[in-house]
Design an enzyme around this catalytic site. Structure first.
Site, PDB file in Angstrom:
ATOM      1  N   CYS A   2       0.830  -1.194   0.000  1.00 20.63           N
ATOM      2  CA  CYS A   2       0.000   0.000   0.000  1.00 20.63           C
ATOM      3  C   CYS A   2       0.870   1.251   0.000  1.00 20.63           C
ATOM      4  CB  CYS A   2      -0.903   0.003   1.239  1.00 20.63           C
ATOM      5  SG  CYS A   2      -1.911  -1.488   1.423  1.00 20.63           S
ATOM      6  N   ARG A  50      -4.790   1.569  -0.810  1.00 21.22           N
ATOM      7  CA  ARG A  50      -4.716   0.134  -0.579  1.00 21.22           C
ATOM      8  C   ARG A  50      -4.559  -0.683  -1.856  1.00 21.22           C
ATOM      9  NH1 ARG A  50      -9.094  -4.188   1.868  1.00 21.22           N
ATOM     10  NH2 ARG A  50      -7.546  -5.768   2.453  1.00 21.22           N
ATOM     11  N   VAL A  53      -4.353  -7.522  -0.937  1.00 24.55           N
ATOM     12  CA  VAL A  53      -3.651  -8.790  -1.086  1.00 24.55           C
ATOM     13  C   VAL A  53      -4.239  -9.839  -0.145  1.00 24.55           C
ATOM     14  CG1 VAL A  53      -1.423  -9.957  -0.786  1.00 24.55           C
ATOM     15  CG2 VAL A  53      -1.518  -7.716  -1.899  1.00 24.55           C
ATOM     16  N   GLY A  78       2.764  -3.084   3.925  1.00 24.01           N
ATOM     17  CA  GLY A  78       3.655  -4.219   4.083  1.00 24.01           C
ATOM     18  C   GLY A  78       2.935  -5.539   4.196  1.00 24.01           C
ATOM     19  N   GLU A  79       3.708  -6.547   4.598  1.00 18.06           N
ATOM     20  CA  GLU A  79       3.195  -7.891   4.836  1.00 18.06           C
ATOM     21  C   GLU A  79       3.890  -8.463   6.067  1.00 18.06           C
ATOM     22  OE1 GLU A  79       0.782  -9.349   3.274  1.00 18.06           O
ATOM     23  OE2 GLU A  79       0.590  -8.022   1.541  1.00 18.06           O
ATOM     24  N   ASP A 102      -3.495  -9.036   8.004  1.00 18.95           N
ATOM     25  CA  ASP A 102      -2.379  -8.822   8.934  1.00 18.95           C
ATOM     26  C   ASP A 102      -2.373  -7.417   9.515  1.00 18.95           C
ATOM     27  OD1 ASP A 102      -1.737  -7.682   6.500  1.00 18.95           O
ATOM     28  OD2 ASP A 102       0.353  -8.319   6.521  1.00 18.95           O
ATOM     29  N   LEU A 263       9.764 -14.226 -10.267  1.00 22.49           N
ATOM     30  CA  LEU A 263      10.593 -13.681 -11.323  1.00 22.49           C
ATOM     31  C   LEU A 263      11.761 -14.637 -11.519  1.00 22.49           C
ATOM     32  CD1 LEU A 263      10.638  -9.898 -10.308  1.00 22.49           C
ATOM     33  CD2 LEU A 263       8.843 -11.252 -11.413  1.00 22.49           C
ATOM     34  N   SER A 377      10.874 -12.284  -5.703  1.00 22.89           N
ATOM     35  CA  SER A 377      12.072 -11.861  -6.431  1.00 22.89           C
ATOM     36  C   SER A 377      13.329 -12.143  -5.611  1.00 22.89           C
ATOM     37  CB  SER A 377      11.966 -10.366  -6.752  1.00 22.89           C
ATOM     38  OG  SER A 377      13.060  -9.920  -7.517  1.00 22.89           O
TER      39      SER A 377
END
Length: 614
Positions: A2, A50, A53, A78-79, A102, A263, A377
């Site tokens: 976000c 936002r 996810v 973030g996550e 989360d 990736l 990645s």
């Protein structure tokens, strides 16, 4: 992922300025294309964009929780990869949850543990929490700085945002740059000194740091840093721990309620992550994993092997996709697209950047976004495990400067004498280099080589790696794509940091311990492949295009770039670039064409942002 922004002010009633917050928030629309939210009190205004996810229906922000008579509000980018464990522990402590996202886990963690909650988090994040009872704001950035966070503080007013553009949009912020900021651009750039926002009166919250803003002012502290300690595991145990840490973090980072991909370049790092992900998909009975790679039209015709880029990726990508059975998407771009993207990515960074390396990544992410919202990645493996050429070359090890910028004297020679006298770029670089070395956490008893390799690792983790993480965040979020970087898991970084150099290079190979950890997981030929970096275009049309652009700038007396450069030298270089800057002046890929492109980006930045020099 976000975009967050905010404004804290002890001198104004912020409820009277909702349009200012709206403007700041809207600058981050590309980071969060799915929803927008705001929350305003007299002292605190928070904005959020936002990208959905996890729990698209329940995770709206800003998110507020009542604790007795107190109100606590969060905006978060973030996550959290350990959210399930944290949620379980919090439920055992009596907390109840209304969502599966989360964000609520993070907010309740603050309710339960206060500011000490940061020590429990595993993830990538930048967040702000307003405690209405205390009238205080708590700002935090993740340990390795995967997610960005900038701020400006003056006279009882704090502005912050995921990107500089949110702060630049505030009517009371003046877009200026000082001699120090210009030294960052022309001598350090496209890297940045940690904490440096380049713009005057703008800073970056450093990785692993948090801050508190209240009526008494602003306080900043580090909550995490690298610590040096003896490594007691043997080679076999070390390889096993690296393998399991990496496997665990990849699996954690596959959590998503939207399409996810990896990736894939066919190199060691991306092949490892893709293999762990593909195996997990197979074990869970999921559909085949989607993978993406990038290249350039006619690069097979123009590719020129070098010590920095020894071979092309395409055959190795084919090898891995056939081995794993992934659904692969090969993306290609042509020169006109790359040249046009050079302007676009300046606006994405709010600064000049890594030229066509930025542009191609932006275009690549734009294509990926058509089929996925989250990507895995391989950034950071080379910094952490010592994979770059400069870890292994005496001239880089003994250069007495940042090893990815060995051509700094040649760069400075292209600047105007008056500008050099003013900002003293050579001295600036040396000061920043010595500053970095002074921070290195030493380990008693290490010999000269061991100490130097610890210095090299520290320089790369704290100075070079942030450049690539910043690039990956800004280019991906410019199109609303979330990119996760498993090699930045702080547990892995902490462990590998203390592995002795002779073990890191087990088998007398760069990243030897990682290769050993992946034996039996990757095909042997992929496991032993020579490192090759993110691909750049070798098409001579690109050089022609950026040289022409620079000549146009030189012929424009109104160009804001001209006072900073030696126009005669640049003109000579642009009119006959053969043999010039064949060795990289930054990183592994930025040679003559990228020099011209970087100057063009500086010109674009100065014009578009109307930067005044102070």
């Amino acid at each position: 992922m976000c975009g967050i922004t905010g404004w804290i002010d002890w001198n104004k009633d912020l409820t009277q300025y909702p349009s200012v917050l709206e403007t700041m928030t809207d600058t981050l629309a590309s980071r969060g294309p799915d929803a927008s939210g705001s929350w305003i009190t007299p002292r605190c205004a928070l904005g959020h964009r936002r990208l959905s996810v996890m729990d698209p229906a329940g995770g709206a922000q800003p998110m507020t929780r009542k604790v007795g008579d107190n109100t606590i509000t969060i905006v978060y980018n973030g996550e959290l990869y350990n959210a399930p464990e944290l949620k379980k522990e919090l439920e055992q402590r009596g907390h109840r949850f209304a969502t599966t996202c989360d964000t609520e886990v993070l907010l309740v963690s603050f309710v339960e543990w206060g500011r000490a909650c940061v020590d429990r988090l595993n993830g990538i994040f930048a967040f702000a929490i307003w405690d209405n009872e205390e009238q205080s704001l708590f700002l935090v950035r993740d340990r390795l700085g995967v997610k960005p966070l900038f701020y400006s503080y003056a006279e009882g007013r704090l502005l912050f945002g995921s990107e500089p553009k949110a702060i630049l949009a505030h009517p009371d912020f003046t877009v200026q740059i000082s001699g120090e900021g210009l030294a960052e651009i022309f001598a350090i750039g496209p890297a940045r000194t940690p904490g440096h926002g380049v713009y005057k009166n703008m800073q970056e919250l450093k990785p692993g740091h948090c801050m508190v803003m209240d009526a008494r002012g602003l306080s900043v502290r580090a909550y995490w840093k690298l610590e040096s300690k003896p490594h007691e595991d043997d080679v076999e145990t070390t390889a096993a721990k690296v393998r399991e840490l990496l496997r665990d973090t990849v699996i954690r980072q596959l959590a998503s309620d939207v399409p996810i991909c990896t990736l894939l370049s066919g190199g060691l790092d991306s092949s490892a992550l893709t293999t762990f992900a593909a195996h997990y998909y197979a074990q869970q009975g999921l559909d085949a994993l989607h993978t993406y790679s990038v290249d350039y039209v006619d690069n097979d015709k123009h590719f020129q092997a070098s010590a920095f880029q020894p071979n092309a990726d395409a055959p190795w990508i084919k090898r891995m996709t056939e081995h794993l059975g992934t659904v692969h998407h090969a993306v290609e771009f042509d020169t006109p697209e790359l040249v046009e993207a050079l302007r676009t990515v300046v606006l994405a960074r709010d600064l000049p950047g890594m030229a066509d390396v930025d542009g191609s990544l932006y275009l690549f992410c734009r294509e990926i976004k058509k089929g996925a919202t989250v990507a895995i990645s391989g950034e950071a493996a080379d910094e952490i495990f010592g994979g770059y050429p400069w870890f292994h070359r005496e001239e880089a090890l003994n250069a007495g400067t940042f090893p990815w910028s060995l051509a700094t004297p040649e760069r400075i020679a292209l600047l105007s004498p008056e500008f050099v006298d003013w900002v003293k770029p050579a001295q600036y670089v040396q000061d920043r280099y010595r500053q970095a070395l002074s921070e290195v956490p030493r380990l008693a008893g290490e010999n000269g080589q061991q100490n130097r390799m610890r210095e090299m690792s520290y320089l790369n983790i704290t100075r070079f790696m942030p450049t690539l993480l910043d690039r990956k965040d800004r280019m991906s979020m410019a199109v609303g794509l979330e990119v996760r970087v498993p090699f930045c898991d702080h547990r892995l970084v902490e462990y590998v940091w203390n592995i002795p150099w002779e073990v890191k290079t087990a088998g007398d190979r760069e990243k030897g311990i990682l290769r050993k950890a992946l034996r039996g997981i990757l095909p042997e030929d992929v496991l032993t492949r020579k490192k090759s970096p993110y691909p750049k275009t070798h098409n001579p049309n690109y050089l022609t295009a950026v040289r022409s652009w620079v000549l146009d700038i030189l012929n424009d007396p109104s160009s804001p770039l001209l006072p900073f450069i030696d126009t005669a030298k640049i003109r000579t270089l642009a009119e006959d670039a053969e043999g010039r800057f064949q060795l990289p002046w930054f990183g592994q890929l930025m040679t003559g064409p990228q020099l011209f492109a970087y100057l063009a980006q500086v010109d674009t930045w100065l014009r578009h942002y109307k930067v005044s020099i102070r």
